[in-house]
Design a protein around this motif. Structure first.
Motif, short mmCIF file in Angstrom:
data_model
loop_
_atom_site.label_atom_id
_atom_site.label_comp_id
_atom_site.label_asym_id
_atom_site.label_seq_id
_atom_site.Cartn_x
_atom_site.Cartn_y
_atom_site.Cartn_z
N ARG A 1 0.82 -1.21 0.00
CA ARG A 1 0.00 0.00 0.00
C ARG A 1 0.86 1.26 0.00
NH1 ARG A 1 -3.88 1.47 4.89
NH2 ARG A 1 -1.84 1.76 5.77
N ALA A 2 1.95 1.22 0.78
CA ALA A 2 2.83 2.38 0.84
C ALA A 2 3.53 2.61 -0.49
CB ALA A 2 3.86 2.17 1.95
N LEU A 3 4.02 1.52 -1.09
CA LEU A 3 4.78 1.66 -2.33
C LEU A 3 3.90 2.07 -3.50
CD1 LEU A 3 7.08 -1.49 -2.04
CD2 LEU A 3 7.76 0.90 -1.71
N ALA A 4 2.64 1.62 -3.49
CA ALA A 4 1.75 1.84 -4.63
C ALA A 4 1.52 3.31 -4.92
CB ALA A 4 0.41 1.13 -4.39
N VAL A 5 1.61 4.17 -3.92
CA VAL A 5 1.37 5.59 -4.17
C VAL A 5 2.65 6.31 -4.63
CG1 VAL A 5 -0.55 5.71 -2.55
CG2 VAL A 5 1.72 6.32 -1.76
N ASN A 6 3.73 5.55 -4.77
CA ASN A 6 5.01 6.10 -5.23
C ASN A 6 5.37 7.40 -4.49
OD1 ASN A 6 7.35 6.49 -6.60
ND2 ASN A 6 6.38 7.32 -8.44
N PRO A 7 5.52 7.31 -3.19
CA PRO A 7 5.75 8.53 -2.41
C PRO A 7 7.16 9.07 -2.62
CG PRO A 7 5.92 6.61 -1.01
CD PRO A 7 5.52 6.10 -2.35
N ASP A 8 7.27 10.34 -2.36
CA ASP A 8 8.52 11.05 -2.47
C ASP A 8 9.50 10.58 -1.38
OD1 ASP A 8 10.06 13.21 -3.31
OD2 ASP A 8 9.30 14.43 -1.65
N MET A 9 8.96 10.35 -0.21
CA MET A 9 9.77 9.84 0.90
C MET A 9 9.02 8.71 1.57
SD MET A 9 11.51 12.76 3.22
CE MET A 9 12.77 11.67 3.87
N LEU A 10 9.78 7.71 1.96
CA LEU A 10 9.19 6.57 2.70
C LEU A 10 9.87 6.46 4.05
CD1 LEU A 10 9.07 3.59 0.17
CD2 LEU A 10 7.19 4.33 1.62
N PHE A 11 9.05 6.41 5.08
CA PHE A 11 9.55 6.19 6.43
C PHE A 11 9.10 4.79 6.83
CE2 PHE A 11 8.84 10.74 6.03
CZ PHE A 11 10.02 11.27 6.52
N LEU A 12 10.05 3.90 7.02
CA LEU A 12 9.69 2.51 7.29
C LEU A 12 10.20 2.11 8.67
CD1 LEU A 12 10.85 1.31 3.77
CD2 LEU A 12 8.50 1.25 4.52
N ASP A 13 9.27 1.70 9.52
CA ASP A 13 9.63 1.34 10.89
C ASP A 13 9.61 -0.18 11.05
OD1 ASP A 13 10.17 1.24 13.55
OD2 ASP A 13 8.51 2.52 14.18
N GLU A 14 10.77 -0.80 10.94
CA GLU A 14 10.91 -2.26 11.05
C GLU A 14 9.81 -2.97 10.26
OE1 GLU A 14 12.31 -3.79 14.68
OE2 GLU A 14 12.80 -1.84 15.53
N PRO A 15 9.69 -2.65 8.97
CA PRO A 15 8.54 -3.14 8.21
C PRO A 15 8.56 -4.65 7.98
CG PRO A 15 10.10 -2.15 6.71
CD PRO A 15 10.60 -1.87 8.10
N PHE A 16 9.73 -5.28 8.07
CA PHE A 16 9.81 -6.71 7.78
C PHE A 16 10.00 -7.54 9.04
CE2 PHE A 16 12.01 -4.99 3.73
CZ PHE A 16 10.79 -4.59 3.21
N GLY A 17 9.81 -6.89 10.18
CA GLY A 17 10.08 -7.55 11.46
C GLY A 17 9.29 -8.82 11.70
N ALA A 18 8.04 -8.85 11.26
CA ALA A 18 7.19 -10.00 11.57
C ALA A 18 7.27 -11.09 10.49
CB ALA A 18 5.73 -9.55 11.74
N LEU A 19 8.13 -10.90 9.51
CA LEU A 19 8.16 -11.88 8.41
C LEU A 19 9.17 -12.99 8.69
CD1 LEU A 19 8.21 -9.38 5.39
CD2 LEU A 19 6.24 -10.46 6.49
N ASP A 20 8.95 -14.15 8.08
CA ASP A 20 9.95 -15.22 8.20
C ASP A 20 11.18 -14.81 7.40
OD1 ASP A 20 9.95 -16.69 5.39
OD2 ASP A 20 7.89 -16.14 5.89
#
Ligand SMILES: Nc1ncnc2c1ncn2[C@@H]1O[C@H](COP(=O)(O)OP(=O)(O)O)[C@@H](O)[C@H]1O
Ligand SMILES: [Mg+2]
Length: 256
Positions: free
Chosen positions: A152-171
């Motif tokens: 959802r975040a990437l789809a809007v092609n934002p100028d800046m992305l702030f990512l807070d441990e976005p992959f933390g819950a993934l295997d």
């Protein structure tokens, strides 16, 4: 891609301090943080749990006002969140009342219907949610929800992305795939990314520079430039040298 940092400044943090006051107690979380992020740079903020990474990211994105100091983006003082800048939270995120498609398409109201559908299909595939387009978040696993939020975040092609441990819950396997995808998108779109993690390898794999934070009250101890072109060989001598250097900086031994 080029390894030289962009000469153009995107964000500056000047003497950021943050003290939380609650029930007469005050917690001194950030002290004298100074940072400059170049346009199109991928910066990782690395530090132990509880040191103040999320707090710092929230001040940069405009969700929190620092107790002292100032954040500037494109030369202007940050006064609040801005739709051109997207924040991916550690644990939170997707709209439970919208389907996968609805969530990814949420910020795409300016596109024509055909463009929106095409963009949604692209990101559904990118994060491996094919077959779940009509599913609601409650029907998804934790990892799938997190992938949905990133999509959802990437789809809007934002100028800046702030990512807070976005992959933390993934295997660990999905996490590697997502890192690769994020790098691919960043190289194509040239957005400025500030990515918070407590994972040293994640930082060394992704970042142009790693800002290493100290314990609370946190400041930036060191900025490490990761001078390795992508795709990075995580067995190379340079990779291991940089990784060991950061371990040392954090006061950790290399052996368990
Ligand atoms: N709104 C708040 N009020 C009081 N204390 C807070 C608040 N937000 C965070 N803290 C405290 O600030 C410290 C840093 O938190 P945080 O930025 O979430 O760390 P990290 O993301 O590095 O794990 C923690 O001790 C946390 O309890
Ligand atoms: Mg955090």
């Amino acid at each position: 891609m080029s390894l030289s940092p962009s000469p153009e400044t995107k964000l500056t943090a000047e003497r950021i301090g943050m003290v939380f006051k609650r029930d007469g107690n005050s917690t001194n979380v950030l002290r004298d943080i100074n940072l400059t992020v170049g346009r199109g740079e991928f910066l990782c903020v690395l530090g132990p749990s509880g040191c103040g990474k999320s707090t710092l990211l929230n001040t940069m994105a405009g969700f929190l006002s620092p107790t002292s100091g100032e954040i500037r983006i494109d030369g202007e003082a940050v006064r609040g969140p801005d739709p051109r800048r997207i924040f991916v939270f550690q644990e939170r995120g997707v709209f439970p009342w919208l389907t996968v498609e609805g969530n990814i398409g949420f910020g795409l109201f300016k596109l024509s219907r055909a463009e929106r559908e095409q963009r949604i299909a692209h990101y559904v595939q990118l994060v491996g949610l094919e077959g779940f387009q009509k599913a609601y978040p409650a029907e998804l696993s934790g990892g799938m929800k997190q992938r949905l939020e990133v999509a959802r975040a990437l789809a809007v092609n934002p100028d800046m992305l702030f990512l807070d441990e976005p992959f933390g819950a993934l295997d660990s396997i999905t996490r590697l795939t997502m890192r690769r995808e994020l790098l691919r998108i960043w190289e194509a779109e040239k957005n400025t990314i500030i990515f918070v993690t407590h994972d040293i390898d994640e930082a060394v794999q992704l970042a142009d520079r790693v800002a290493v934070m100290s314990d609370r009250p946190a400041t930036i101890q060191q900025i490490v430039e990761i001078d390795i072109a992508h795709p990075r060989d995580i067995g190379s001598a340079r990779y291991l040298e940089l990784r060991h250097g950061i371990f040392d900086q954090l006061g950790l031994a290399h052996k368990v």
